[in-house]
Enzyme design. Structure first.
Site, PDB file in Angstrom:
ATOM      1  CB  ILE A 182      -0.834  -0.106   1.733  1.00 49.03           C
ATOM      2  CG1 ILE A 182      -1.351  -1.296   1.744  1.00 49.03           C
ATOM      3  CG2 ILE A 182      -1.982   1.156   1.390  1.00 49.03           C
ATOM      4  CD1 ILE A 182      -2.680  -1.350   2.660  1.00 49.03           C
ATOM      5  CG  ASP A 183       3.490   4.043  -2.488  1.00 51.64           C
ATOM      6  OD1 ASP A 183       4.161   4.997  -2.482  1.00 51.64           O
ATOM      7  OD2 ASP A 183       4.657   4.248  -4.212  1.00 51.64           O
ATOM      8  CB  SER A 184       0.651   6.882   1.395  1.00 44.54           C
ATOM      9  OG  SER A 184       2.012   7.166   1.442  1.00 44.54           O
TER      10      SER A 184
END
Length: 305
Positions: A182-184
Site C-alpha cells: 500500500i503506497d500512499s
C-alpha cells in the site's frame, strides 16, 4: 599503576552521551543537547564510585538500577509511566547492544591459541582480555553507527510488512494472487474514467497472460493496429503518467473484473480499478509484486475475511 581518572571520566562522558543520543534517535524523540549533556554528565560520575571507598555501595545492583532511572529521567523527562518505562528499557537495550558488539568484535579479532613445540596452548590473564584504548576509540563509533543503521533498516522492513496486503486479481476465469504494498505516494489515476491504477510486476506474473497479449502490451503505440486478435485486447488501456525527471510517459493497463484485497482480517472488493503492467521489477527482494493505490482501501465496504 597510574590511573588517569580525568581521562577515564571524559571517555565515559563521551560514550554515555552517544548512548543517550542513540536512545533518543530510536525513540524518535527530539532531545535537547543540554539534556543529553546533563544525563551523560550524571552517568559519567559512576566512574568515581569505583575509586571512592565510601561510595562502593553504589555498585550494588539495586543502586545501579535506581541510578539508571535517574539518568533516563534527567535526559528524557517524565510524561507517562508507560512511555518512561519503555524509554528506560530501550536505554538498557542500547547499552547492552553496543557493549555486546564491542566485546564480540574484540574476541573476533583476538587469537587465544598458539602452537608451542607442536602443542596447542591458550593464553589467559585470569581477568579477561584487556581491550586497548585504540580499539575502544575506533570500535565504539563504528559499532554505534552500525547499530543505528541496522535498527533503522529493521524498522523500515517492519513498516513495509505492516503495509503489505494479500491481493487477488480476477480476469475472466484467471485468478492472479500477489502480495501488494500500500503506497500512499501512488496517486496514478486514469484521466478518462478516474479509476485508480495499481501496478503489477509482470516479471513475476507474466505467465498468467498469453504471449499475444504480452506482445501487444509491450508495444503500447501499436497495440491498436490490426493484427492477430486477442481475447483480452478490449481490456487494454493506455494511462499517461509523469515520473521524476520524465514527462509524457505512458503505461499499459488492463481492466480486471475485480480486485480483492485482504488486510488485517478484512476484505475489500474493488471493481472500478485498472491494473498497470510493469515489465520492470518493482521490488528487488520480491517482498511484494504489486503496488496498490491508497484509494482502493477507501470508499469500499469491508467484510470480515
Amino acid at each position: 599503576m597510574a590511573v588517569y581518572l580525568d581521562v577515564i571520566w571524559l571517555l565515559n562522558f563521551c560514550f554515555d552521551y552517544l548512548l543517550l543520543a542513540l536512545t533518543g534517535i530510536l525513540l524518535k524523540k527530539s532531545v535537547k543537547k543540554r539534556r543529553l549533556a546533563t544525563g551523560a554528565l550524571v552517568a559519567s560520575f559512576y566512574v568515581l564510585f569505583l575509586f571512592v571507598p565510601s561510595l562502593t555501595f553504589m555498585t550494588q545492583p539495586l543502586m545501579k538500577l535506581l541510578y539508571s532511572v535517574l539518568i533516563v529521567y534527567l535526559t528524557f523527562g517524565f510524561t507517562r509511566f508507560r512511555s518512561f518505562f519503555q524509554c528506560w528499557l530501550l536505554f538498557y537495550f542500547v547499552t547492552f547492544m553496543i557493549g555486546g558488539g564491542m566485546m564480540g568484535a574484540h574476541y573476533f579479532f583476538q587469537q587465544d591459541m598458539t602452537v608451542v613445540n607442536g602443542a596447542i596452548a591458550t593464553k589467559s590473564t585470569g581477568f579477561g582480555d584487556p581491550v586497548s584504548w585504540t580499539f575502544v576509540l575506533i570500535g565504539f563509533p563504528l559499532v554505534w553507527f552500525f547499530s543505528k543503521k541496522r535498527v533503522e533498516n529493521l524498522e523500515t522492513t517492519r513498516i513495509h510488512f505492516d503495509q503489505l496486503a494479500s491481493v487477488t486479481i480476477r480476469i475472466d476465469e484467471v485468478s492472479i494472487s500477489a502480495k501488494g504494498l500500500i503506497d500512499s505516494g501512488n496517486q496514478l489515476q486514469d484521466p478518462l474514467s478516474g479509476c485508480p491504477v495499481m501496478i503489477l510486476d509482470m516479471t513475476v506474473h507474466e505467465a498468467n497472460f498469453s504471449p499475444a497479449f504480452i506482445k501487444k502490451a509491450k508495444n503500447i503505440t501499436e497495440f491498436q493496429e490490426e493484427g492477430e486478435g486477442e481475447r483480452w485486447e478490449h481490456r487494454l488501456r493506455i494511462v499517461p503518467f509523469r515520473a521524476v525527471g520524465q514527462d509524457h510517459q505512458f503505461l499499459c493497463a488492463v481492466k480486471p473484473d475485480e480486485v480483492m484485497i485482504s488486510l488485517e482480517g478484512r476484505s475489500f472488493i474493488i471493481k472500478k480499478v485498472l491494473v498497470g503492467l510493469s515489465f520492470h521489477s518493482i521490488s528487488g527482494e520480491k517482498d511484494y509484486t504489486c503496488i496498490l493505490h491508497p484509494k482502493m482501501l477507501t470508499g469500499h465496504k469491508a467484510t470480515a475475511s
